[in-house]
Motif scaffolding. Structure first.
Motif, PDB file in Angstrom:
ATOM      1  N   GLU A  71       0.828  -1.211   0.000  1.00 17.22           N
ATOM      2  CA  GLU A  71       0.000   0.000   0.000  1.00 17.22           C
ATOM      3  C   GLU A  71       0.864   1.263   0.000  1.00 17.22           C
ATOM      4  O   GLU A  71       0.564   2.234  -0.689  1.00 17.22           O
ATOM      5  CB  GLU A  71      -0.940   0.017   1.207  1.00 17.22           C
ATOM      6  N   TRP A  72       1.933   1.250   0.805  1.00 18.48           N
ATOM      7  CA  TRP A  72       2.780   2.427   0.901  1.00 18.48           C
ATOM      8  C   TRP A  72       3.495   2.713  -0.423  1.00 18.48           C
ATOM      9  O   TRP A  72       3.662   3.869  -0.809  1.00 18.48           O
ATOM     10  CB  TRP A  72       3.792   2.311   2.033  1.00 18.48           C
ATOM     11  N   LYS A  73       3.884   1.667  -1.124  1.00 20.35           N
ATOM     12  CA  LYS A  73       4.536   1.847  -2.425  1.00 20.35           C
ATOM     13  C   LYS A  73       3.616   2.590  -3.388  1.00 20.35           C
ATOM     14  O   LYS A  73       4.060   3.490  -4.108  1.00 20.35           O
ATOM     15  CB  LYS A  73       4.925   0.490  -3.027  1.00 20.35           C
ATOM     16  N   ARG A  74       2.335   2.219  -3.389  1.00 25.87           N
ATOM     17  CA  ARG A  74       1.375   2.905  -4.269  1.00 25.87           C
ATOM     18  C   ARG A  74       1.260   4.382  -3.893  1.00 25.87           C
ATOM     19  O   ARG A  74       1.267   5.254  -4.738  1.00 25.87           O
ATOM     20  CB  ARG A  74       0.004   2.232  -4.202  1.00 25.87           C
ATOM     21  N   HIS A  75       1.138   4.625  -2.590  1.00 22.02           N
ATOM     22  CA  HIS A  75       1.019   6.015  -2.123  1.00 22.02           C
ATOM     23  C   HIS A  75       2.247   6.831  -2.509  1.00 22.02           C
ATOM     24  O   HIS A  75       2.122   7.922  -3.059  1.00 22.02           O
ATOM     25  CB  HIS A  75       0.824   6.047  -0.605  1.00 22.02           C
ATOM     26  N   LEU A  76       3.411   6.302  -2.219  1.00 12.17           N
ATOM     27  CA  LEU A  76       4.640   7.040  -2.455  1.00 12.17           C
ATOM     28  C   LEU A  76       4.856   7.290  -3.953  1.00 12.17           C
ATOM     29  O   LEU A  76       5.239   8.390  -4.359  1.00 12.17           O
ATOM     30  CB  LEU A  76       5.841   6.295  -1.853  1.00 12.17           C
ATOM     31  N   ALA A  77       4.601   6.278  -4.757  1.00 15.75           N
ATOM     32  CA  ALA A  77       4.757   6.447  -6.209  1.00 15.75           C
ATOM     33  C   ALA A  77       3.835   7.548  -6.720  1.00 15.75           C
ATOM     34  O   ALA A  77       4.233   8.364  -7.555  1.00 15.75           O
ATOM     35  CB  ALA A  77       4.463   5.125  -6.920  1.00 15.75           C
ATOM     36  N   ALA A  78       2.608   7.596  -6.201  1.00 14.11           N
ATOM     37  CA  ALA A  78       1.662   8.624  -6.637  1.00 14.11           C
ATOM     38  C   ALA A  78       2.136  10.011  -6.235  1.00 14.11           C
ATOM     39  O   ALA A  78       2.052  10.966  -7.013  1.00 14.11           O
ATOM     40  CB  ALA A  78       0.270   8.346  -6.066  1.00 14.11           C
ATOM     41  N   VAL A  79       2.659  10.149  -5.034  1.00 19.83           N
ATOM     42  CA  VAL A  79       3.131  11.458  -4.551  1.00 19.83           C
ATOM     43  C   VAL A  79       4.340  11.928  -5.361  1.00 19.83           C
ATOM     44  O   VAL A  79       4.433  13.090  -5.749  1.00 19.83           O
ATOM     45  CB  VAL A  79       3.479  11.397  -3.046  1.00 19.83           C
TER      46      VAL A  79
END
Length: 196
Positions: free
Chosen positions: A185-193
């Protein structure tokens, strides 16, 4: 050019620092004594006292050595990172491995001891502040992130804070399954940011 004496001194210090880190990993703070470290390093107690007159001095030097080792390991692995969309995933996996490994466990031993040892705490706080800044900058570099963009700096710092917490959670039992879910989940968030 170093003289033979300077070289011997450098080698002795490196052996003491490696022995201190290894002792912290294997024996924890309570089991790590200057005598144990000198024995593990294969140096006399006098030589140990010459270079590091107290346990706190030796452990603080070991903490800096430990931080340098962690950064060197991360930089070496970073050379294999792919470009593009998979880069964020690999950086997060690399950081998670660093924060659940034995070097992080050794650092935690010192942090916990510093909570109730004023001398150790006074020495540790500035070292950890420097290490934290360097790790933040290294993470930004590895991610190829632009901290001028809104939310990027905070997300990079949140990444490091998350890794620290996951490292602590992994100390007493294998937390790999829960960690994998959180990291996905964090990978998705960070990639989006980073990419937005």
């Amino acid at each position: 050019m170093r003289t033979p004496q300077q070289e011997r001194s450098r080698v002795t210090q490196a052996r003491l620092l490696d022995a201190a880190v290894d002792s912290l990993v294997e024996l924890g703070w309570a089991g790590t004594t200057t005598t144990v470290i000198a024995e593990r390093a294969g140096v006399s107690r006098g030589a140990q006292l010459h270079h590091y007159p107290t346990k706190a001095a030796l452990v603080m030097a070991a903490v800096e050595h430990l931080a340098d080792r962690r950064a060197a390991e991360i930089r070496a692995e970073a050379a294999t990172l792919p470009a593009g969309a998979r880069r964020v995933d690999r950086v997060i996996d690399m950081l998670a491995a660093a924060f659940t490994g034995p070097l992080y466990a050794a650092a935690l031993e010192v942090w916990v001891a510093a909570r109730t040892d004023p001398e150790l705490r006074a020495a540790l706080v500035p070292v950890e502040a420097r290490v934290g800044r360097e790790l933040h900058h290294l993470t930004v570099e590895l991610l190829g992130a632009d901290e001028r963009r809104p939310g990027v700096r905070e997300s990079v710092q949140a990444t490091l804070d998350l890794m620290r917490g996951l490292g602590v959670a992994n100390l007493l039992s294998d937390d790999a399954a829960r960690r994998a879910t959180l990291l996905r989940e964090w990978k998705r968030h960070l990639a989006a940011v980073i990419r937005d």
